[in-house]
Design a protein around this motif. Structure first.
Motif, PDB file in Angstrom:
ATOM      1  N   GLY A   1      29.887  25.802  -0.675  1.00 50.06           N
ATOM      2  CA  GLY A   1      28.472  25.462  -0.710  1.00 50.06           C
ATOM      3  C   GLY A   1      27.541  26.610  -0.426  1.00 50.06           C
ATOM      4  N   ASN A   2      28.041  27.857  -0.381  1.00 45.06           N
ATOM      5  CA  ASN A   2      27.177  28.993  -0.067  1.00 45.06           C
ATOM      6  C   ASN A   2      27.191  30.059  -1.164  1.00 45.06           C
ATOM      7  OD1 ASN A   2      29.712  30.092   0.275  1.00 45.06           O
ATOM      8  ND2 ASN A   2      29.517  30.459   2.477  1.00 45.06           N
ATOM      9  N   GLY A   3      27.366  29.648  -2.399  1.00 35.64           N
ATOM     10  CA  GLY A   3      27.414  30.596  -3.504  1.00 35.64           C
ATOM     11  C   GLY A   3      26.122  31.377  -3.661  1.00 35.64           C
ATOM     12  N   PHE A   4      26.261  32.682  -3.865  1.00 35.44           N
ATOM     13  CA  PHE A   4      25.079  33.541  -3.971  1.00 35.44           C
ATOM     14  C   PHE A   4      25.411  34.780  -4.795  1.00 35.44           C
ATOM     15  CE2 PHE A   4      22.426  37.011  -2.055  1.00 35.44           C
ATOM     16  CZ  PHE A   4      21.212  36.598  -2.594  1.00 35.44           C
ATOM     17  N   ILE A   5      24.535  35.115  -5.723  1.00 38.12           N
ATOM     18  CA  ILE A   5      24.661  36.323  -6.535  1.00 38.12           C
ATOM     19  C   ILE A   5      23.352  37.091  -6.446  1.00 38.12           C
ATOM     20  CG2 ILE A   5      24.934  37.243  -8.882  1.00 38.12           C
ATOM     21  CD1 ILE A   5      26.540  34.690  -9.552  1.00 38.12           C
ATOM     22  N   MET A   6      23.459  38.392  -6.248  1.00 40.07           N
ATOM     23  CA  MET A   6      22.286  39.254  -6.300  1.00 40.07           C
ATOM     24  C   MET A   6      22.632  40.473  -7.130  1.00 40.07           C
ATOM     25  SD  MET A   6      19.936  40.515  -3.097  1.00 40.07           S
ATOM     26  CE  MET A   6      18.215  40.917  -3.333  1.00 40.07           C
ATOM     27  N   ALA A   7      21.753  40.816  -8.066  1.00 41.55           N
ATOM     28  CA  ALA A   7      22.066  41.925  -8.963  1.00 41.55           C
ATOM     29  C   ALA A   7      20.806  42.710  -9.282  1.00 41.55           C
ATOM     30  CB  ALA A   7      22.708  41.411 -10.247  1.00 41.55           C
TER      31      ALA A   7
ATOM     32  N   VAL B   1      24.641  27.651  -7.374  1.00 34.22           N
ATOM     33  CA  VAL B   1      24.673  29.021  -6.870  1.00 34.22           C
ATOM     34  C   VAL B   1      23.258  29.593  -6.858  1.00 34.22           C
ATOM     35  CG1 VAL B   1      25.559  31.359  -7.261  1.00 34.22           C
ATOM     36  CG2 VAL B   1      27.017  29.371  -7.742  1.00 34.22           C
ATOM     37  N   LYS B   2      22.845  30.168  -5.734  1.00 34.82           N
ATOM     38  CA  LYS B   2      21.551  30.827  -5.637  1.00 34.82           C
ATOM     39  C   LYS B   2      21.666  32.235  -6.237  1.00 34.82           C
ATOM     40  CE  LYS B   2      19.695  27.422  -3.338  1.00 34.82           C
ATOM     41  NZ  LYS B   2      18.680  26.529  -3.942  1.00 34.82           N
ATOM     42  N   ILE B   3      20.700  32.605  -7.051  1.00 32.86           N
ATOM     43  CA  ILE B   3      20.763  33.876  -7.769  1.00 32.86           C
ATOM     44  C   ILE B   3      19.439  34.609  -7.642  1.00 32.86           C
ATOM     45  CG2 ILE B   3      21.155  34.991 -10.003  1.00 32.86           C
ATOM     46  CD1 ILE B   3      22.751  32.458 -10.809  1.00 32.86           C
ATOM     47  N   LYS B   4      19.505  35.862  -7.203  1.00 30.96           N
ATOM     48  CA  LYS B   4      18.329  36.727  -7.145  1.00 30.96           C
ATOM     49  C   LYS B   4      18.590  37.954  -8.010  1.00 30.96           C
ATOM     50  CE  LYS B   4      16.785  35.350  -2.512  1.00 30.96           C
ATOM     51  NZ  LYS B   4      16.465  35.829  -1.136  1.00 30.96           N
ATOM     52  N   LEU B   5      17.689  38.205  -8.952  1.00 28.28           N
ATOM     53  CA  LEU B   5      17.866  39.298  -9.891  1.00 28.28           C
ATOM     54  C   LEU B   5      16.684  40.251  -9.826  1.00 28.28           C
ATOM     55  CD1 LEU B   5      19.039  37.190 -12.985  1.00 28.28           C
ATOM     56  CD2 LEU B   5      20.493  38.360 -11.310  1.00 28.28           C
ATOM     57  N   ILE B   6      16.988  41.541  -9.762  1.00 32.12           N
ATOM     58  CA  ILE B   6      15.977  42.587  -9.829  1.00 32.12           C
ATOM     59  C   ILE B   6      16.182  43.286 -11.168  1.00 32.12           C
ATOM     60  CG2 ILE B   6      15.037  44.643  -8.718  1.00 32.12           C
ATOM     61  CD1 ILE B   6      16.606  43.629  -6.150  1.00 32.12           C
ATOM     62  N   VAL B   7      15.335  42.971 -12.131  1.00 33.49           N
ATOM     63  CA  VAL B   7      15.496  43.472 -13.504  1.00 33.49           C
ATOM     64  C   VAL B   7      14.260  44.298 -13.847  1.00 33.49           C
ATOM     65  CG1 VAL B   7      15.958  42.881 -15.898  1.00 33.49           C
ATOM     66  CG2 VAL B   7      16.792  41.383 -14.070  1.00 33.49           C
TER      67      VAL B   7
END
Length: 211
Positions: A72-78, A100-106
Motif C-alpha cells: 500500500g505504499n507504492g511510489f515512483i519519482m522520476a 501508486v503515487k507518482i511524481k515526475l519532474i519533466v
C-alpha cells in the motif's frame, strides 16, 4: 548530469559489454553478420538501449504496482528531459490506477496528462528550467522502503528506447541513494520559484511561493 565512479565488478563487466556492442567487438561477429543475427549479451546490473532498456523500465513500474498491492505504499519519482513514449505513459497510467503515487519532474515535452479522474489522478508533473539546464535523468522506485535508484542517459522517449545507444545504471550505495533522493529529487520538487505545474488539460501554471 550525474555520474558514478564505481569498482563494482558486476557493473563494470556490463559496461565492458556495452562498449563491445558499440564497437562491434565480439557482439556482431563476422559469423553472426552472415547469419543475420546479433549475439546480444546477458546483463547483470546495467540496462541499455536498444537491448533491454524499455523492458527494464516496464519491469520496474510493474514491480512497483505489485509492491503497492502488497504494502500500500507504492511510489515512483522520476526526473528527465522529456516524456513522450506511449508505452511508458500507459504503464504509468496503470500504476496510477493501481494506487501508486507518482511524481515526475519533466523539463520539456510531456505527453502524459496528470490528474485525470480514473486514469492519472495519482500523478503529478512539474517542469523546471533554470541556469543549470536540469539535464540529469534519475528514476526512483520506493519498492516497499528498499528504494531502488537509477541514473540514466535516456529520457522516456521512443528514440531513446529503440534507436539509440543509451544507458541506465543502479545506485547501490545507501548514502549516495539518500543524497540523490533527498538532496536532488526532493529539492527540485519543493521548488516554488521556477517550477511550473502541469494541469490535466496540458497547460502549465507557475507554482506560487509558499505553495
Amino acid at each position: 548530469d550525474i555520474g558514478l565512479f564505481t569498482a563494482n565488478e558486476k557493473i563494470t563487466n556490463d559496461i565492458t559489454k556495452l562498449f563491445n556492442l558499440v564497437t562491434g567487438f565480439d557482439i556482431l561477429s563476422e559469423a553472426n553478420r552472415l547469419r543475420g543475427k546479433a549475439n546480444l549479451p546477458k546483463l547483470d546490473r546495467v540496462a541499455f538501449a536498444p537491448v533491454n532498456l524499455r523492458a527494464f523500465f516496464f519491469e520496474q513500474i510493474e514491480q512497483e504496482i505489485d509492491s503497492h498491492r502488497k504494502s500500500g505504499n507504492g511510489f515512483i519519482m522520476a526526473k528527465m528531459n522529456a516524456l513522450v513514449d506511449t508505452g511508458i505513459i500507459n504503464a504509468l497510467y496503470r500504476a496510477s490506477q493501481a494506487g501508486v503515487k507518482i511524481k515526475l519532474i519533466v523539463r520539456g515535452m510531456c505527453s502524459l496528462r496528470p490528474g485525470v479522474s480514473g486514469i492519472s489522478e495519482n500523478i503529478e508533473v512539474i517542469s523546471i528550467v533554470d541556469r543549470f539546464l536540469e539535464h540529469s535523468r534519475i528514476f526512483y522506485f520506493h519498492a516497499n522502503s528498499k528504494g531502488r535508484v537509477f541514473i540514466a542517459s535516456a529520457d522516456w522517449m521512443s528514440r531513446n528506447m529503440d534507436r539509440r545507444i543509451e544507458f541506465c545504471c543502479p545506485i547501490e550505495d545507501q548514502d549516495v541513494k539518500n543524497r540523490i533522493v533527498h538532496e536532488i529529487l526532493n529539492t527540485y520538487w519543493q521548488d516554488n520559484v521556477k517550477a511550473r505545474v502541469l494541469q490535466s488539460d496540458g497547460t502549465y501554471k507557475l507554482r506560487q511561493p509558499g505553495a
